[in-house]
Design a protein around this motif. Structure first.
Motif, short mmCIF file in Angstrom:
data_model
loop_
_atom_site.label_atom_id
_atom_site.label_comp_id
_atom_site.label_asym_id
_atom_site.label_seq_id
_atom_site.Cartn_x
_atom_site.Cartn_y
_atom_site.Cartn_z
N ILE A 18 -12.05 21.26 28.77
CA ILE A 18 -11.91 21.25 30.11
C ILE A 18 -12.36 20.05 31.02
CG2 ILE A 18 -13.58 22.65 31.99
CD1 ILE A 18 -13.58 24.85 29.43
N LEU A 19 -13.11 19.38 30.64
CA LEU A 19 -13.75 18.18 31.42
C LEU A 19 -12.68 17.40 31.18
CD1 LEU A 19 -17.35 17.75 30.02
CD2 LEU A 19 -16.46 18.63 32.13
N GLN B 289 -3.88 24.36 36.01
CA GLN B 289 -3.98 25.66 36.47
C GLN B 289 -5.12 26.36 35.61
OE1 GLN B 289 -1.92 26.67 39.21
NE2 GLN B 289 -1.51 24.43 39.04
N PHE B 290 -6.26 26.16 36.02
CA PHE B 290 -7.53 26.75 35.52
C PHE B 290 -8.54 26.62 36.74
CE2 PHE B 290 -11.62 26.36 32.89
CZ PHE B 290 -11.30 27.06 31.93
N LYS B 291 -9.19 27.63 36.59
CA LYS B 291 -10.10 28.02 37.68
C LYS B 291 -11.41 27.03 37.59
CE LYS B 291 -12.63 31.84 40.10
NZ LYS B 291 -11.96 31.54 41.27
N ALA B 292 -11.66 26.21 38.54
CA ALA B 292 -12.67 25.25 38.44
C ALA B 292 -13.93 25.88 39.00
CB ALA B 292 -12.12 23.90 39.46
N VAL B 293 -14.76 26.30 38.27
CA VAL B 293 -16.16 26.84 38.49
C VAL B 293 -17.19 26.18 37.63
CG1 VAL B 293 -15.28 28.94 39.60
CG2 VAL B 293 -15.88 28.73 37.28
N PRO B 294 -18.42 26.19 38.16
CA PRO B 294 -19.31 25.88 37.19
C PRO B 294 -19.47 26.83 35.95
CG PRO B 294 -20.34 25.85 39.45
CD PRO B 294 -19.10 26.48 39.40
N LEU B 295 -19.76 26.15 34.62
CA LEU B 295 -19.47 26.99 33.33
C LEU B 295 -20.91 26.61 32.58
CD1 LEU B 295 -16.02 25.98 32.56
CD2 LEU B 295 -16.62 28.05 33.63
N ARG C 227 -8.39 14.82 34.68
CA ARG C 227 -6.79 14.21 34.86
C ARG C 227 -6.39 15.02 36.27
NH1 ARG C 227 -6.25 16.20 29.70
NH2 ARG C 227 -5.21 18.04 30.21
N HIS C 228 -7.10 16.21 36.62
CA HIS C 228 -6.36 16.81 37.97
C HIS C 228 -7.40 16.77 38.95
CE1 HIS C 228 -2.96 18.18 35.63
NE2 HIS C 228 -4.19 18.63 34.56
N ALA C 229 -8.37 15.98 38.97
CA ALA C 229 -9.44 15.65 40.16
C ALA C 229 -9.99 17.00 40.52
CB ALA C 229 -8.61 15.06 41.29
N LEU C 230 -10.46 17.75 39.35
CA LEU C 230 -11.28 18.81 39.67
C LEU C 230 -12.78 18.54 39.41
CD1 LEU C 230 -8.61 21.51 37.74
CD2 LEU C 230 -9.06 21.18 40.44
N THR C 231 -13.56 19.42 39.87
CA THR C 231 -15.05 19.23 39.54
C THR C 231 -15.53 20.42 38.87
OG1 THR C 231 -15.38 18.26 41.53
CG2 THR C 231 -17.39 19.08 40.56
N VAL C 232 -15.59 20.30 37.40
CA VAL C 232 -16.06 21.70 36.65
C VAL C 232 -17.60 21.11 35.88
CG1 VAL C 232 -15.46 22.99 35.07
CG2 VAL C 232 -13.71 22.06 36.42
N PRO C 233 -18.54 21.28 36.60
CA PRO C 233 -20.01 21.14 35.69
C PRO C 233 -20.01 21.87 34.63
CG PRO C 233 -20.32 21.97 37.76
CD PRO C 233 -18.87 21.95 37.93
N VAL C 234 -20.22 21.74 33.44
CA VAL C 234 -20.58 22.38 32.24
C VAL C 234 -21.84 22.07 31.57
CG1 VAL C 234 -19.55 23.00 30.04
CG2 VAL C 234 -18.01 22.28 31.79
N TYR C 235 -22.37 23.29 31.19
CA TYR C 235 -23.88 23.16 30.54
C TYR C 235 -23.53 23.83 29.17
CZ TYR C 235 -25.63 21.77 35.04
OH TYR C 235 -25.76 21.31 36.28
N ARG D 44 -21.75 15.92 28.68
CA ARG D 44 -20.87 14.88 28.86
C ARG D 44 -20.12 14.58 27.58
NH1 ARG D 44 -22.61 9.99 29.57
NH2 ARG D 44 -25.10 10.73 29.37
N SER D 45 -18.94 14.35 27.56
CA SER D 45 -18.33 14.22 26.13
C SER D 45 -18.51 12.74 25.85
CB SER D 45 -16.38 14.23 26.58
OG SER D 45 -16.05 15.51 27.06
N GLY D 46 -18.66 12.91 24.30
CA GLY D 46 -19.26 11.72 23.83
C GLY D 46 -20.69 11.35 23.92
N ALA D 47 -21.54 11.89 24.54
CA ALA D 47 -22.91 11.83 24.93
C ALA D 47 -23.75 12.33 23.94
CB ALA D 47 -23.23 12.28 26.28
N SER D 48 -25.01 11.85 23.36
CA SER D 48 -25.63 12.34 22.41
C SER D 48 -27.06 12.42 22.79
CB SER D 48 -25.32 12.02 21.05
OG SER D 48 -26.33 12.51 20.21
N PRO D 49 -28.10 13.41 22.93
CA PRO D 49 -27.74 14.62 22.82
C PRO D 49 -27.05 15.35 24.08
CG PRO D 49 -30.12 14.38 23.12
CD PRO D 49 -29.23 12.99 23.08
N ALA D 50 -26.11 16.39 23.75
CA ALA D 50 -25.65 16.89 24.90
C ALA D 50 -25.61 18.57 25.16
CB ALA D 50 -23.83 16.57 24.82
N VAL D 51 -26.17 19.07 24.14
CA VAL D 51 -26.24 20.59 24.05
C VAL D 51 -27.84 20.93 24.04
CG1 VAL D 51 -25.56 22.59 22.56
CG2 VAL D 51 -24.28 20.54 22.80
#
Length: 579
Positions: free
Chosen positions: A436-437, A336-342, A442-450, A537-544
């Motif tokens: 969030i990712l 129950q989380f609003k799935a929007v680009p972040l 788990r819930h088949a949501l699309t949430v691109p995070v930058y 991407r979780s576990g990716a480097s560099p990611a920020v």
């Protein structure tokens, strides 16, 4: 006549520029004006710094007297055209840090709209809705010049006030009602302002179907709460930019926070049954704004370990809360989380600002020393006794304490890496995004995070984030230091008179605005000639994405902030304050 022709030509050009907007031509400093129609009446804005600004527009009724501690209601309509050339009142607050402005005016639920001066009829521009910070007890929309975002980003920018402190974020048994709104009135104000945007922004050239909500510190934490309450904010915004807030930080429940409310009402002399207490606290005579603010300040002084005593609260089984039904962690676990680009990130040395305040207290004889002898004592204030030696060994410089690696500087950097006491730290930002990712997967949501990190070492802090005497250690990219790069001459005061940035820093600010604008337009931050910003991407480097003068590039923030070390001390627990 020949000498007068250039002025005549200039005047005619200005008149030509007024085809789409009305102009004020009786002054030698000719400024364009524009009128817009809202659901409660017409408003006229004026040009400042190349943008047309509509200031001080009421979006809700003033929460005065018997309207205190209640949901925001629609404002009264007005006849004719309302002058919107000046800011409205800031919400009640005490001055802080020998720097900020105070206010005792409850008539404060107003907002500001800034639009490009050359906006074309029929143009629909993305909207950026800014929620100010201030630890939920300070700040206002009146501190921000929006013209850089408007002109360089070609955006419509809205900044809004919301109730603060005791008046905005304090639950109390006397406030309980059938609608289960108790505390969190400041969040309800924000939602009322966002609804105003949906109903009115098209009249200003904005697209109500493309709203990006953005905020810093308490403003970003507010966004966390909105994201965790998707059914409450349906249709109000479509993307989010969060600066300096770990969404997984611990929130008090209504039950626990009500104890603070009772302490405040007792201090005001408001006692008895709930009806009597509520009537007393809504009395201008018995509980004036000045008395309320004094009680608020005294409570904070007496409870220094309660770092943010007035903040959003979540409901419990016994006392549900309709504003925030559950914590962010529970919302993510349930999907129950609003799935929007972040866009999520913070400052490299967030807490050095607060160490600067502690340093000032030490030098003024009002607090403990920050030196080699007291270093481990400071650690014990934030971490368990069992962890202190391990942390000290990790962070004490092998070459010993130096001017470059001073105790205050290292303490600030360490607390900015991770601390369990407050949700302002870099490892928690990464943990938030990872959670969030994971929830989205788990819930088949699309949430691109930058993900980003602002690390400019020569940020403007002295005189802006901290008053004299200035610390004798390097502050760098501390909490809120990015604001000057986006909002020109931000000074933490209504004077908006900070020194100009250097040419190099101004360019960095332009680049940040370009990323923000691109994100607002299409949900992806990219701009010509700027480094590519890859989704996290979780576990990716560099990611920020690292943001600094001459150093915009993807970086490994997890390693830079020793997050694996902190996870070893708090396995699976960076999102929870230990008992």
């Amino acid at each position: 006549m020949q000498k007068q022709q250039p002025n005549l030509i200039k005047y005619l050009l200005l008149l030509a520029a007024c085809v789409l907007v009305s102009c004020n031509t009786h002054s030698t400093d000719i400024k364009r004006t524009r009128t817009a129609q809202t659901t409660h009446g017409a408003v006229k804005g004026v040009e400042r710094n190349g943008a047309i600004e509509f200031r001080g527009i009421p979006y809700a009724a003033a929460p005065v007297g018997d309207l205190r501690w209640a949901m925001p209601a629609p404002p009264a309509a007005w006849k004719g055209v309302r002058d919107a050339s000046e800011f409205g009142n800031a919400c009640p607050q005490q001055a802080r840090f020998n720097l900020t402005d105070a206010s005792t005016t409850e008539d404060c639920l107003n907002l500001n709209v800034s639009i490009p001066a050359d906006i074309r009829d029929g143009e629909k521009l993305p909207v950026l809705f800014w929620i100010h910070g201030g630890a939920f007890v300070g700040g206002s929309s009146n501190l921000y010049r929006s013209d850089k975002l408007v002109n360089k980003g070609r955006l419509i920018v809205v900044t809004a006030n919301y109730r603060l402190g005791v008046l905005g974020f304090m639950p109390h048994p006397a406030f309980r009602n059938d609608s289960h709104v108790n505390g969190n009135y400041g969040l309800e104000d924000q939602r009322a302002a966002l609804k105003w945007v949906q109903n009115n922004i098209a009249s200003f050239g904005g697209d109500p179907g493309n709203v990006t909500v953005a905020g810093e510190s308490a403003g970003a934490a507010s966004i966390c709460m909105h994201l965790a309450s998707p059914e409450k904010v349906t249709g109000l915004f479509h993307k989010a930019i969060m600066t300096s807030a770990g969404c997984l930080a611990h929130l008090k429940t209504v039950d626990l926070a009500e104890n603070t409310g009772v302490a405040i009402s007792d201090a005001l002399g408001c006692k008895g049954d709930n009806a009597s207490v509520l009537a007393c606290m809504r009395s201008k005579d018995k509980a004036s704004v000045e008395k309320i603010l004094v009680a608020q300040g005294e409570y904070a002084d007496k409870n220094p370990l309660d770092l943010i005593p007035f903040a959003p609260v979540v409901g419990s089984a016994e006392h549900p809360n309709a504003t925030i039904p559950s914590s962010v962690k529970t919302a993510l676990d349930s999907g129950q989380f609003k799935a929007v680009p972040l866009m999520i990130g913070g400052m490299a040395n967030e807490i050095r600002l607060y160490v600067g305040y502690w340093w000032q207290n030490w030098k003024a004889g009002k607090g403990p020393a920050i030196n080699a002898e007291t270093f481990q004592n400071w650690l014990a204030s934030f971490y368990t006794k069992e962890q202190v030696q391990t942390i000290a060994s990790k962070y004490t410089p092998a070459e010993g304490w130096t001017a470059e690696k001073s105790v205050p500087g290292v303490l600030g950097a360490m607390l900015s890496d991770y601390n369990p006491a407050i949700g302002i730290n870099n490892c928690l930002y990464l943990q938030t995004t990872n959670s969030i990712l994971a929830s989205a997967a788990r819930h088949a949501l699309t949430v691109p995070v930058y993900q980003f990190e602002f690390s400019e070492p020569d940020s403007l802090v002295n005189g802006v984030g901290i008053a004299e005497p200035y610390p004798d250690f390097k502050l760098g990219a501390v909490h809120s230091s990015i604001i000057n790069f986006v909002f020109p001459k931000y000074s933490n005061t209504k004077k908006i008179n900070a020194p100009d940035l250097s040419k190099e820093s101004e360019k960095l600010g332009d680049d940040i605005v370009s990323y923000w604008a691109s994100f607002a337009y299409k949900g992806q931050p990219s701009a010509p000639a700027l480094p590519a910003w890859q989704p996290y991407r979780s576990g990716a480097s560099p990611a920020v994405l690292n943001l600094a003068v001459g150093n915009i590039k993807m970086a490994d923030a997890e390693t830079n902030h020793s997050c694996k070390f902190w996870k070893s001390l708090y396995p699976g627990n960076l999102d929870k304050i230990p008992d």
